[in-house]
Motif scaffolding. Structure first.
Motif, PDB file in Angstrom:
ATOM      1  N   UNK A  99       0.854  -1.194   0.000  1.00 27.81           N
ATOM      2  CA  UNK A  99       0.000   0.000   0.000  1.00 27.81           C
ATOM      3  C   UNK A  99       0.887   1.241   0.000  1.00 27.81           C
ATOM      4  N   UNK A 100       1.013   1.833  -1.173  1.00 28.57           N
ATOM      5  CA  UNK A 100       1.907   2.988  -1.302  1.00 28.57           C
ATOM      6  C   UNK A 100       1.578   3.733  -2.582  1.00 28.57           C
ATOM      7  N   UNK A 101       1.795   5.057  -2.593  1.00 27.99           N
ATOM      8  CA  UNK A 101       1.774   5.762  -3.876  1.00 27.99           C
ATOM      9  C   UNK A 101       2.921   5.244  -4.756  1.00 27.99           C
ATOM     10  N   UNK A 102       3.020   5.744  -5.977  1.00 26.96           N
ATOM     11  CA  UNK A 102       4.031   5.258  -6.920  1.00 26.96           C
ATOM     12  C   UNK A 102       5.406   5.842  -6.591  1.00 26.96           C
ATOM     13  N   UNK A 103       6.062   5.220  -5.619  1.00 32.61           N
ATOM     14  CA  UNK A 103       7.404   5.632  -5.217  1.00 32.61           C
ATOM     15  C   UNK A 103       8.437   4.643  -5.737  1.00 32.61           C
ATOM     16  N   UNK A 104       9.702   5.032  -5.725  1.00 32.01           N
ATOM     17  CA  UNK A 104      10.761   4.188  -6.276  1.00 32.01           C
ATOM     18  C   UNK A 104      10.867   2.840  -5.558  1.00 32.01           C
ATOM     19  N   UNK A 105      10.447   2.785  -4.296  1.00 31.89           N
ATOM     20  CA  UNK A 105      10.534   1.520  -3.557  1.00 31.89           C
ATOM     21  C   UNK A 105       9.565   0.469  -4.086  1.00 31.89           C
ATOM     22  N   UNK A 106       8.446   0.906  -4.675  1.00 30.30           N
ATOM     23  CA  UNK A 106       7.373  -0.030  -5.028  1.00 30.30           C
ATOM     24  C   UNK A 106       7.784  -1.033  -6.106  1.00 30.30           C
ATOM     25  N   UNK A 107       8.378  -0.608  -7.234  1.00 30.85           N
ATOM     26  CA  UNK A 107       8.808  -1.615  -8.212  1.00 30.85           C
ATOM     27  C   UNK A 107       9.817  -2.608  -7.646  1.00 30.85           C
ATOM     28  N   UNK A 108      10.739  -2.129  -6.796  1.00 33.13           N
ATOM     29  CA  UNK A 108      11.715  -3.026  -6.178  1.00 33.13           C
ATOM     30  C   UNK A 108      10.999  -4.069  -5.329  1.00 33.13           C
ATOM     31  N   UNK A 248      -0.482   7.059 -13.903  1.00 33.51           N
ATOM     32  CA  UNK A 248      -1.458   6.107 -13.385  1.00 33.51           C
ATOM     33  C   UNK A 248      -0.833   5.311 -12.241  1.00 33.51           C
ATOM     34  N   UNK A 249      -1.625   4.948 -11.241  1.00 30.02           N
ATOM     35  CA  UNK A 249      -1.068   4.290 -10.049  1.00 30.02           C
ATOM     36  C   UNK A 249      -0.608   2.870 -10.330  1.00 30.02           C
ATOM     37  N   UNK A 250       0.412   2.440  -9.610  1.00 32.09           N
ATOM     38  CA  UNK A 250       0.961   1.098  -9.792  1.00 32.09           C
ATOM     39  C   UNK A 250       0.075   0.029  -9.154  1.00 32.09           C
ATOM     40  N   UNK A 251      -0.915   0.440  -8.344  1.00 38.53           N
ATOM     41  CA  UNK A 251      -1.824  -0.562  -7.769  1.00 38.53           C
ATOM     42  C   UNK A 251      -2.952  -0.907  -8.745  1.00 38.53           C
ATOM     43  N   UNK A 252      -3.116  -0.116  -9.810  1.00 34.05           N
ATOM     44  CA  UNK A 252      -4.125  -0.375 -10.830  1.00 34.05           C
ATOM     45  C   UNK A 252      -3.538  -1.343 -11.855  1.00 34.05           C
ATOM     46  N   UNK A 253      -4.381  -2.215 -12.431  1.00 32.97           N
ATOM     47  CA  UNK A 253      -3.883  -3.223 -13.369  1.00 32.97           C
ATOM     48  C   UNK A 253      -3.127  -2.586 -14.531  1.00 32.97           C
ATOM     49  N   UNK A 254      -3.576  -1.439 -15.010  1.00 37.60           N
ATOM     50  CA  UNK A 254      -2.926  -0.760 -16.127  1.00 37.60           C
ATOM     51  C   UNK A 254      -1.496  -0.359 -15.755  1.00 37.60           C
ATOM     52  N   UNK A 255      -1.342   0.260 -14.570  1.00 37.00           N
ATOM     53  CA  UNK A 255      -0.023   0.670 -14.113  1.00 37.00           C
ATOM     54  C   UNK A 255       0.869  -0.512 -13.797  1.00 37.00           C
ATOM     55  N   UNK A 256       0.308  -1.528 -13.155  1.00 34.80           N
ATOM     56  CA  UNK A 256       1.071  -2.728 -12.781  1.00 34.80           C
ATOM     57  C   UNK A 256       1.610  -3.413 -14.029  1.00 34.80           C
ATOM     58  N   UNK A 257       0.749  -3.562 -15.038  1.00 35.41           N
ATOM     59  CA  UNK A 257       1.148  -4.224 -16.276  1.00 35.41           C
ATOM     60  C   UNK A 257       2.174  -3.395 -17.047  1.00 35.41           C
ATOM     61  N   UNK A 258       1.970  -2.064 -17.096  1.00 34.86           N
ATOM     62  CA  UNK A 258       2.889  -1.199 -17.838  1.00 34.86           C
ATOM     63  C   UNK A 258       4.280  -1.174 -17.198  1.00 34.86           C
ATOM     64  N   UNK A 259       4.345  -1.268 -15.859  1.00 29.02           N
ATOM     65  CA  UNK A 259       5.642  -1.323 -15.184  1.00 29.02           C
ATOM     66  C   UNK A 259       6.382  -2.602 -15.558  1.00 29.02           C
ATOM     67  N   UNK A 260       5.676  -3.715 -15.526  1.00 25.44           N
ATOM     68  CA  UNK A 260       6.277  -5.002 -15.884  1.00 25.44           C
ATOM     69  C   UNK A 260       6.801  -4.947 -17.321  1.00 25.44           C
TER      70      UNK A 260
END
Length: 555
Positions: A99-108, A248-260
């Protein structure tokens, strides 16, 4: 992505097979690794990176400019993975709430968890304590990772590590000395548990397999390689490395998929903690952003914005549109102001891990109102909701989809899974759609009735339940009110109890204190009765027509 010659019996224009009443993708089929090969989505993404690693940053913080190189990113992931395993005892199959905004720690953190076979479960930090309690009851996480301002809203019984705390820092460095042992994770194992709203108004927990995410990566890779080959054959200059801005937030499927996708392709992801239009324009200029995922209201804002015209946005090549179909008027207005930016339309669900259909290339983008053609490896049916009959091109019905990106099911809700997926693997989307003779998919209406506010899904039934709990409200209905800036606004129709002096502001305040900000009711109208069918179902279409004709003033 270029189209391939279809097998006999499949219409080469629409992809429809009359014998099976099924629409087939006409895109080139991306090569998927064998099902039997043990692999996590994280390991597969890393396996595609060049050697030596890309020299460009993997991640950039838009606000501060802090950049993380690919060698540093991979080292941080491996170190944190070791800490999660040895110091925290996280194991394959465990679910971890993030549970976090899109910070550098989240992808790690996301990649570290997936790499050891744990399931990432990203949640909206704006959720209320009640909403978090419901998510936790569904996904049953072993541990949570949360930013300090959110940690207090999580259930006390849940082990919580505060992101940025001394404990988190120790975890992040612990794996340097003791990396996690190799783990044999099946592609069919759960990689992520994403939260999706449904017709009941309660959040559902969607189990996404490593295989689902690997299939998405493969499709993106195939697309990129084909485009690069075509550019070379045409004697064109190769495209610059992709730099994606993440409003877009990384907790949303769109953001999660785009990060990957960004990591697997060796690209750069520029992260914004929260969307701010002016800050997004500045980030595009500063970081030479080439790709912007956005909802249609962002295009409207760009068309209207004087600042957008002043800024140097020449690096921006593509805007990927999701969340709602793009209308002809907005697309043409945008093209007149920004003729060098290609618009790519797409359609997907949390339950499909991402994209089911999209437009590819400038010609397909001209199919205004369409969300494009079926993605690689996908099949679809258009099913009459009343009879269950599978329909052909030009006929409207519920869209069913099947393919390697479709979820495993809803965690903790076998009944909802059975209602949404059948025994043959077809996912019933709840959207009223049709394919035209050229295989373009059109979304006509949301059978699920979700309100799309700034790309967020707002379930009317949840708001109606809250409204009906108010002592001065006899009955209530919530509808989507069209708004050019945000897509749709939640609007409430209220039947007051006789003698009540309840005001519009009191109605909005009542809801606001119980829901996340994006779910707030933004308009209110008082009526004598809510129109309903003989079966008691709210006739939302009548209310929408009434709302539009009323032209209620913006609140």
């Amino acid at each position: 992505m270029p189209e391939q010659r279809p097998p006999a019996g499949i219409d080469p224009r629409s992809g429809f097979c009359a014998a099976t009443r099924t629409f087939h993708s006409l895109r080139s089929s991306a090569t998927l690794p064998p099902d039997s090969l043990p692999a996590t989505a994280a390991a597969y993404a890393f396996s595609l990176l060049s050697s030596p690693l890309p020299g460009r940053p993997a991640l950039v913080d838009a606000a501060t400019g802090i950049a993380v190189s690919y060698p540093s990113f991979l080292a941080a992931v491996r170190s944190l993975a070791g800490g999660l395993w040895s110091a925290l005892g996280v194991r394959p199959g465990d679910v971890a709430l993030v549970v976090s905004p899109s910070r550098l720690e989240v992808p790690v953190l996301d990649f570290a968890l997936m790499s050891i076979g744990a399931a990432v479960s990203p949640a909206n930090p704006a959720s209320t304590a009640d909403e978090f309690a419901h998510m936790v009851a569904l996904s049953r996480p072993a541990v949570a990772f949360a930013v300090p301002e959110v940690a207090a809203k999580l259930p006390r019984s849940l082990r919580c590590v505060v992101i940025g705390s001394d404990e988190y820092t120790r975890l992040s460095s612990a794996g340097g000395a003791s990396p996690p042992p190799p783990v044999a994770v099946k592609q069919s194992d759960t990689a992520a548990v994403l939260y999706s709203s449904g017709t009941t108004g309660r959040v559902k927990a969607v189990a996404v397999a490593h295989r689902n995410l690997i299939a998405l990566i493969c499709a993106h890779r195939e697309n990129r390689e084909k485009m690069a080959k075509e550019a070379a054959e045409a004697g064109e200059q190769p495209l610059p490395p992709t730099v994606t801005l993440f409003p877009l937030p990384l907790f949303h499927v769109f953001g999660f998929m785009m990060l990957l996708r960004s990591v697997a392709m060796g690209e750069t992801a520029v992260l914004m903690e929260r969307f701010d239009f002016g800050a997004a324009l500045r980030a595009i200029e500063r970081y030479r952003v080439t790709l912007l995922p956005a909802a249609p209201p962002v295009l409207v804002a760009m068309i209207k914005s004087e600042e957008a015209r002043r800024r140097d946005l020449s690096s921006l090549l593509v805007i990927g549109i999701g969340g709602a179909p793009l209308g002809r008027e907005v697309a043409e207005r945008f093209a007149a102001v920004f003729p060098n930016i290609e618009l790519v339309q797409g359609y997907g669900l949390t339950e499909s891990s991402g994209s089911v259909a999209s437009t590819v290339g400038p010609e397909e983008t001209k199919a205004y109102g369409s969300v494009g053609k079926l993605a690689s490896h996908m099949e679809a049916k258009i099913v009459d909701p009343a009879t269950g009959e599978a329909l052909g091109p030009g006929q409207r019905g519920e869209l069913w989809v099947r393919g390697p990106v479709i979820m495993k099911g809803y965690v903790g809700d076998d009944e909802a899974t059975a209602a949404t997926m059948n025994s043959e693997g077809w996912l019933k989307t709840g959207d009223l759609c049709y394919f035209n003779e050229d295989g373009f998919l059109y979304i006509v209406d949301r059978l699920k009735e979700l309100i799309k506010y700034k790309g967020y899904q707002v379930p009317p039934a949840e708001l109606e339940h809250i409204l009906n709990s108010h002592p001065d409200i006899l009955d209530a209905a919530v509808i989507p009110y069209p708004d050019e800036d945000v897509g749709q606004l939640p609007m409430a129709f209220i039947v007051r109890k006789p003698g009540s002096k309840l005001t519009e502001q009191q109605v909005m305040d009542h809801v606001a204190k119980l829901v996340a900000p994006y779910k707030k009711v933004r308009r209110v109208a008082f009526v004598s009765a809510i129109p309903k069918s003989p079966a008691g179902k709210i006739l939302r279409r009548e209310l929408i027509q009434q709302a539009v004709s009323m032209g209620a003033s913006k609140l």
